[in-house]
Design a protein around this motif. Structure first.
Motif, PDB file in Angstrom:
ATOM      1  N   MET A   1     -96.181 -24.286  11.725  1.00 11.97           N
ATOM      2  CA  MET A   1     -94.906 -24.605  11.139  1.00 11.97           C
ATOM      3  C   MET A   1     -93.946 -25.035  12.231  1.00 11.97           C
ATOM      4  SD  MET A   1     -94.273 -21.962   8.117  1.00 11.97           S
ATOM      5  CE  MET A   1     -95.103 -20.570   8.824  1.00 11.97           C
ATOM      6  N   THR A   2     -92.967 -25.819  11.861  1.00 15.07           N
ATOM      7  CA  THR A   2     -92.034 -26.392  12.804  1.00 15.07           C
ATOM      8  C   THR A   2     -90.787 -25.537  12.916  1.00 15.07           C
ATOM      9  OG1 THR A   2     -92.801 -28.560  12.113  1.00 15.07           O
ATOM     10  CG2 THR A   2     -90.746 -28.477  13.326  1.00 15.07           C
ATOM     11  N   GLU A   3     -90.331 -25.329  14.142  1.00 17.82           N
ATOM     12  CA  GLU A   3     -89.055 -24.662  14.364  1.00 17.82           C
ATOM     13  C   GLU A   3     -88.153 -25.622  15.102  1.00 17.82           C
ATOM     14  OE1 GLU A   3     -88.765 -20.789  15.968  1.00 17.82           O
ATOM     15  OE2 GLU A   3     -90.546 -20.117  14.934  1.00 17.82           O
ATOM     16  N   ILE A   4     -86.925 -25.788  14.630  1.00 18.60           N
ATOM     17  CA  ILE A   4     -85.934 -26.646  15.250  1.00 18.60           C
ATOM     18  C   ILE A   4     -84.712 -25.790  15.492  1.00 18.60           C
ATOM     19  CG2 ILE A   4     -84.541 -28.722  14.977  1.00 18.60           C
ATOM     20  CD1 ILE A   4     -86.679 -29.653  12.956  1.00 18.60           C
ATOM     21  N   ALA A   5     -84.157 -25.842  16.682  1.00 21.07           N
ATOM     22  CA  ALA A   5     -83.055 -24.958  17.041  1.00 21.07           C
ATOM     23  C   ALA A   5     -81.755 -25.308  16.325  1.00 21.07           C
ATOM     24  CB  ALA A   5     -82.842 -24.972  18.548  1.00 21.07           C
ATOM     25  N   ALA A   6     -81.399 -26.568  16.255  1.00 20.53           N
ATOM     26  CA  ALA A   6     -80.109 -26.953  15.694  1.00 20.53           C
ATOM     27  C   ALA A   6     -80.184 -27.090  14.185  1.00 20.53           C
ATOM     28  CB  ALA A   6     -79.654 -28.274  16.306  1.00 20.53           C
ATOM     29  N   PRO A   7     -79.252 -26.446  13.439  1.00 23.31           N
ATOM     30  CA  PRO A   7     -79.260 -26.611  11.993  1.00 23.31           C
ATOM     31  C   PRO A   7     -78.837 -28.023  11.633  1.00 23.31           C
ATOM     32  CG  PRO A   7     -77.407 -25.254  12.678  1.00 23.31           C
ATOM     33  CD  PRO A   7     -78.222 -25.545  13.894  1.00 23.31           C
ATOM     34  N   ALA A   8     -79.583 -28.638  10.730  1.00 19.44           N
ATOM     35  CA  ALA A   8     -79.266 -29.992  10.289  1.00 19.44           C
ATOM     36  C   ALA A   8     -79.836 -30.199   8.902  1.00 19.44           C
ATOM     37  CB  ALA A   8     -79.863 -31.016  11.255  1.00 19.44           C
ATOM     38  N   ALA A   9     -79.246 -31.118   8.167  1.00 17.28           N
ATOM     39  CA  ALA A   9     -79.739 -31.389   6.827  1.00 17.28           C
ATOM     40  C   ALA A   9     -81.054 -32.150   6.866  1.00 17.28           C
ATOM     41  CB  ALA A   9     -78.697 -32.185   6.033  1.00 17.28           C
ATOM     42  N   ARG A  35     -87.558 -23.431   9.810  1.00 17.18           N
ATOM     43  CA  ARG A  35     -86.764 -23.667  11.004  1.00 17.18           C
ATOM     44  C   ARG A  35     -85.575 -22.714  10.943  1.00 17.18           C
ATOM     45  NH1 ARG A  35     -82.036 -24.944   9.853  1.00 17.18           N
ATOM     46  NH2 ARG A  35     -82.291 -26.863   8.752  1.00 17.18           N
ATOM     47  N   VAL A  36     -85.535 -21.735  11.827  1.00 13.30           N
ATOM     48  CA  VAL A  36     -84.459 -20.746  11.821  1.00 13.30           C
ATOM     49  C   VAL A  36     -83.447 -21.139  12.900  1.00 13.30           C
ATOM     50  CG1 VAL A  36     -83.863 -18.314  12.079  1.00 13.30           C
ATOM     51  CG2 VAL A  36     -86.039 -18.959  11.029  1.00 13.30           C
ATOM     52  N   PRO A  37     -82.176 -21.359  12.530  1.00 17.53           N
ATOM     53  CA  PRO A  37     -81.164 -21.727  13.518  1.00 17.53           C
ATOM     54  C   PRO A  37     -80.854 -20.574  14.467  1.00 17.53           C
ATOM     55  CG  PRO A  37     -80.157 -21.447  11.369  1.00 17.53           C
ATOM     56  CD  PRO A  37     -81.637 -21.314  11.171  1.00 17.53           C
ATOM     57  N   ASP A  38     -80.341 -20.904  15.635  1.00 12.10           N
ATOM     58  CA  ASP A  38     -80.013 -19.892  16.636  1.00 12.10           C
ATOM     59  C   ASP A  38     -78.945 -18.914  16.156  1.00 12.10           C
ATOM     60  OD1 ASP A  38     -81.825 -20.905  18.461  1.00 12.10           O
ATOM     61  OD2 ASP A  38     -80.354 -22.241  19.377  1.00 12.10           O
ATOM     62  N   ASP A  39     -78.066 -19.363  15.269  1.00 12.35           N
ATOM     63  CA  ASP A  39     -76.958 -18.510  14.811  1.00 12.35           C
ATOM     64  C   ASP A  39     -77.288 -17.764  13.513  1.00 12.35           C
ATOM     65  OD1 ASP A  39     -76.969 -20.704  13.142  1.00 12.35           O
ATOM     66  OD2 ASP A  39     -74.792 -20.977  13.170  1.00 12.35           O
TER      67      ASP A  39
END
Length: 100
Positions: A1-9, A35-39
Motif C-alpha cells: 500500500m502507498t503512504e504519502i506524507a502530505a495530505p492532498a485530494a 496514506r496517513v498524514p503526518d498531522d
C-alpha cells in the motif's frame, strides 16, 4: 500500500486517485491504498491498523451512503458489503479510484 506524507485530494503519482474523506454522498470507488498524514490524531501505524481491521484493504469496493448533518461528519461507508461509520479525517487516509 502507498503512504504519502502530505495530505492532498489527489495523489501526485496516480492521476484520478483521491481521498475518500473528500468524496460526496453517492461516491463509489475502489480502494488503492492508505496514506496517513503526518498531522493525524493517531500514530500512523495505529490508524492504518484500525482501517485495515475494518476492511479498508486495497481492491475493496467502497460507497459513501450517508453523512452527518453538521459538518458532514461522520460518514457511513459501505466497504465490501459492510457498513462502517468513519470521521472524514480518518477517511482522508484512504486513497480511492472512482468507479464509472
Amino acid at each position: 500500500m502507498t503512504e504519502i506524507a502530505a495530505p492532498a485530494a489527489v495523489s501526485d503519482h496516480e492521476a484520478g486517485t483521491a481521498c475518500l474523506g473528500a468524496a460526496a454522498v453517492g461516491f463509489r470507488g475502489t480502494i488503492r491504498g492508505i496514506r496517513v498524514p503526518d498531522d493525524a490524531h493517531l500514530p500512523r501505524a495505529e490508524l492504518e491498523r484500525r482501517l485495515l481491521e475494518l476492511g479498508f484493504i486495497e481492491g475493496a469496493r467502497v460507497e459513501i451512503l450517508h453523512q452527518g448533518l453538521f459538518g458532514r461528519d461522520p460518514i457511513a461507508v459501505r466497504v465490501n458489503g459492510m457498513t462502517v461509520a468513519l470521521r472524514r479525517r480518518e477517511a482522508s487516509a484512504i486513497l480511492v479510484d472512482a468507479s464509472l
